[in-house]
Design an enzyme around this catalytic site. Structure first.
Site, PDB file in Angstrom:
ATOM      1  N   ASP A 259      -6.811   0.023 -13.843  1.00 13.69           N
ATOM      2  CA  ASP A 259      -8.260  -0.093 -13.798  1.00 13.69           C
ATOM      3  C   ASP A 259      -8.486  -1.045 -12.624  1.00 13.69           C
ATOM      4  OD1 ASP A 259     -10.848  -1.113 -13.967  1.00 13.69           O
ATOM      5  OD2 ASP A 259     -10.972  -0.590 -16.076  1.00 13.69           O
ATOM      6  N   HIS A 260      -8.896  -0.488 -11.488  1.00 12.74           N
ATOM      7  CA  HIS A 260      -8.850  -1.319 -10.276  1.00 12.74           C
ATOM      8  C   HIS A 260      -9.797  -2.518 -10.360  1.00 12.74           C
ATOM      9  CE1 HIS A 260     -12.364   1.026  -8.934  1.00 12.74           C
ATOM     10  NE2 HIS A 260     -12.597   0.066  -8.075  1.00 12.74           N
TER      11      HIS A 260
ATOM     12  N   HIS B 236     -14.023   0.445 -16.587  1.00 10.09           N
ATOM     13  CA  HIS B 236     -14.432  -0.789 -15.892  1.00 10.09           C
ATOM     14  C   HIS B 236     -15.391  -1.640 -16.732  1.00 10.09           C
ATOM     15  CE1 HIS B 236     -12.569   1.324 -12.701  1.00 10.09           C
ATOM     16  NE2 HIS B 236     -13.625   1.964 -12.244  1.00 10.09           N
TER      17      HIS B 236
HETATM   18  C1  BG6 Z   1     -14.235   4.331  -9.499  1.00 13.24           C
HETATM   19  C2  BG6 Z   1     -15.208   5.400  -9.916  1.00 13.24           C
HETATM   20  O1  BG6 Z   1     -13.330   4.061 -10.533  1.00 13.24           O
HETATM   21  O2  BG6 Z   1     -14.974   3.143  -9.227  1.00 13.24           O
HETATM   22  C3  BG6 Z   1     -16.228   5.648  -8.823  1.00 13.24           C
HETATM   23  O3  BG6 Z   1     -14.470   6.588 -10.136  1.00 13.24           O
HETATM   24  C4  BG6 Z   1     -16.921   4.361  -8.463  1.00 13.24           C
HETATM   25  O4  BG6 Z   1     -17.197   6.599  -9.234  1.00 13.24           O
HETATM   26  C5  BG6 Z   1     -15.894   3.293  -8.159  1.00 13.24           C
HETATM   27  O5  BG6 Z   1     -17.719   4.598  -7.314  1.00 13.24           O
HETATM   28  C6  BG6 Z   1     -16.548   1.944  -7.954  1.00 13.24           C
HETATM   29  O6  BG6 Z   1     -15.572   1.051  -7.530  1.00 13.24           O
HETATM   30  P1  BG6 Z   1     -15.948  -0.195  -6.661  1.00 13.24           P
HETATM   31  O7  BG6 Z   1     -14.663  -0.905  -6.456  1.00 13.24           O
HETATM   32  O8  BG6 Z   1     -16.533   0.337  -5.385  1.00 13.24           O
HETATM   33  O9  BG6 Z   1     -16.943  -0.949  -7.461  1.00 13.24           O
END
Ligand code: BG6
Ligand code: NDP
Length: 501
Positions: free
Chosen positions: A186-187, A249
């Site tokens: 989960d980045h 997230h």
């Molecule tokens: C991803 C989703 O996990 O996270 C995308 O699949 C979303 O839809 C993105 O745009 C948002 O990531 P960040 O790091 O730009 O907030």
């Protein structure tokens, strides 16, 4: 950070977007900063026909667009790319995995290193099962961290489509790998400010005593994006914001802001606390879904000053009658000692006026005001805002006397911003996560139980929607703050969304 162990990283789906946009730029940055040892290799595995040089060129080109260290020096990149190879193979053919095994053994010998292997599944989820089977049947997924090396598997999101499919996928992976070999990404957990939520709460003595229902009125968690669905229509239209952002997230952010302090900051203790917290989130009934969950889909509109946006249903690859949610707002309660009675308002959406991800902690109003003109009603509440992006930092809104002869109170901010306090840029989420995978540290990854409980909570909403009338979509303009029903959701409790200007 210290130097990493020698290892081989095999990226399945290496011809795709994620590998080019996130994974390779992150690996390059780690290498450039000297974390990699001399003996490591990175192997791209995908069906597209390319040789090593062609693959390296696609990586170089995309790094010049996406890498935070661009432009990339050609000679310097050459030194890095010597470690990169590409295998054009099939995901569902055992021979491909046997060849991969031979390849990795040759490489490990060539570099004089143990068989430390990391398998990164950067393919659509439909391919995961084939890869896991291939790795298992070929013996590449050795079931334990062996003396002569380790095997680790990295799984991208979405992890399943619902509780049942996530459980099934998990069982497949667990038939080949043990939990301590599995890194579910989960980045958001790799983002500096997300990790800082725990530092803020547990490395400072002054906040934890007030971090509860005695002092906190409510908490808002928002992840708002001005971008639309982009080129990911096929994936997104099946997922919606509920699966794309909420299941992972947003629930992870909720966990971090609300968990009890773990005994120590390690993978097991943190996962135990998160599981306890997620289990305490009150399950939503159909009535709750009707009254406390709002879904939206964007219409045409204008982003910023002049970017004309199409409606979701007009985007390439989206059915004209799609009822997929591009926005969700909801209210949750956590039924435990600390949070009883405190509402958590959570929202995420695409094509919103501003791009911002933040957590706003609203403290209770004063019981009494000493300052005649400033009644309790017009003295603003203390708010702690943790901004995850774009301007990473933490602010505390307090009341201060405004200059002059009268005792008048104005709200002001006490602020900490990453950019000014810590010069330079923090590592990107994928850099941190890849570093931890190579180190064998699972603290910033989520465990089976956490993942399954999250699906149960989100499943209540998805199932609720199935038995409620289909929404009248589209219901918010691109470039607005979302559907008016989302405002009503919070306004009816006498509250408003944070910082909508
Ligand atoms: C991803 C989703 O996990 O996270 C995308 O699949 C979303 O839809 C993105 O745009 C948002 O990531 P960040 O790091 O730009 O907030
Ligand atoms: P892509 O659609 O670009 O797929 C990656 C590669 O997988 C393709 O290049 C293709 O390579 C291979 N592939 C195998 N089977 C299929 C198939 N049935 N349809 C399409 N491609 C296939 O995915 P991304 O790189 O965007 O994402 C990879 C994973 O990461 C996904 O699980 C995604 O959900 C997740 N993810 C992606 C994010 C992003 O921003 N892109 C963000 C967060 C998560 P080949 O044909 O050469 O074999």
């Amino acid at each position: 950070m210290k130097g990493l162990n020698p290892c081989g990283i095999i990226i399945f789906g290496a011809s795709g977007d994620l590998a080019h946009i996130k994974i390779f730029p992150a690996l390059y940055n780690l290498w450039d900063e000297g974390f990699f040892p001399d003996n490591f290799f990175i192997t791209g595995f995908a069906r597209t026909k390319m040789d090593d040089e062609q693959f390296r060129k696609t990586i170089y080109d995309s790094m010049n667009i996406y890498c935070r260290k661009r432009p990339i020096d050609v000679k310097h990149f050459k030194d890095f790319s010597k470690h990169i190879n590409y295998l054009s193979m099939s995901y569902n053919d055992i021979k491909s995995y046997e060849s991969l095994k031979t390849f990795t053994e040759t490489k490990s010998k060539e570099y004089g290193m143990p068989k430390n292997l990391i398998f990164y599944l950067s393919t659509p989820p439909s391919v995961y099962q084939d890869v896991v089977e291939g790795l298992n049947n070929s013996g590449l997924a050795s079931n334990k961290e062996q003396k002569d090396g380790f095997s680790r598997i990295v799984i991208e999101k979405p992890f399943g489509y619902d509780y049942e499919s996530a459980n099934e996928l998990n069982s497949d992976i667990l038939s080949a790998f043990q939990e301590r070999q599995i890194y579910r990404i989960d980045h958001y957990l790799g983002k500096e400010t997300v990790q800082n939520i725990l530092a803020f709460r547990f490395a400072n003595a002054i906040f934890e005593p007030v971090w509860n229902n005695k002092y906190i009125d409510h908490i808002q968690i928002s992840a708002l994006e001005s971008i639309g669905v982009g080129s990911r229509a096929g994936y997104f239209d099946n997922a919606g914001i509920i699966r794309d952002m909420m299941q992972n997230h947003m629930l992870q952010l909720l966990s971090l802001v609300a968990i009890e302090p773990p005994a120590i900051f390690d993978a097991d203790d943190l996962s135990n606390e998160k599981a306890k917290l997620l289990k305490s989130v009150r399950r939503l009934t159909i009535n709750d879904v009707r009254n406390n969950v709002v879904r939206g889909q964007y219409d045409r509109g204008t982003i910023g000053d002049n970017e004309e946006a199409l409606s979701y249903r007009e985007e390439k690859g989206i059915p004209v009658d799609s009822i997929t949610d591009t926005y969700v707002a909801l209210k949750l309660y956590i039924d435990n000692y600390r949070w009883a009675g405190v509402p958590f308002y959570i929202r995420s959406g695409k094509r919103i006026k501003e791009h911002k991800t933040e957590i706003a902690i609203y403290f209770k109003k004063l019981p009494h005001s000493l300052f005649g003109k400033n009644s309790v009603e017009n003295l603003e509440q203390n708010i702690i805002t943790i901004t995850i992006q774009p301007n990473e930092g933490i602010e505390l809104k307090i009341g201060a006397k405004s200059p002059g002869f009268k005792m008048e109170i104005e709200p002001v901010e006490l602020s900490f911003f990453y950019k000014s306090s810590f010069k330079g840029t923090p590592p990107e989420a994928y850099e941190r996560l890849l570093y931890d995978i190579m180190e064998g540290d699972q603290t910033l990854f989520y465990r089976t139980d956490n993942m399954l409980i999250s699906w149960k909570l989100i499943g209540d909403i998805i199932n609720g929607w199935k038995s409620l009338p289909a929404p009248m979509f589209p219901n918010y303009e691109s470039g607005s703050w979302g559907p008016k029903e989302a405002d009503e959701l919070i306004n009816k409790d006498g509250r408003a969304w944070h910082n909508e200007i």
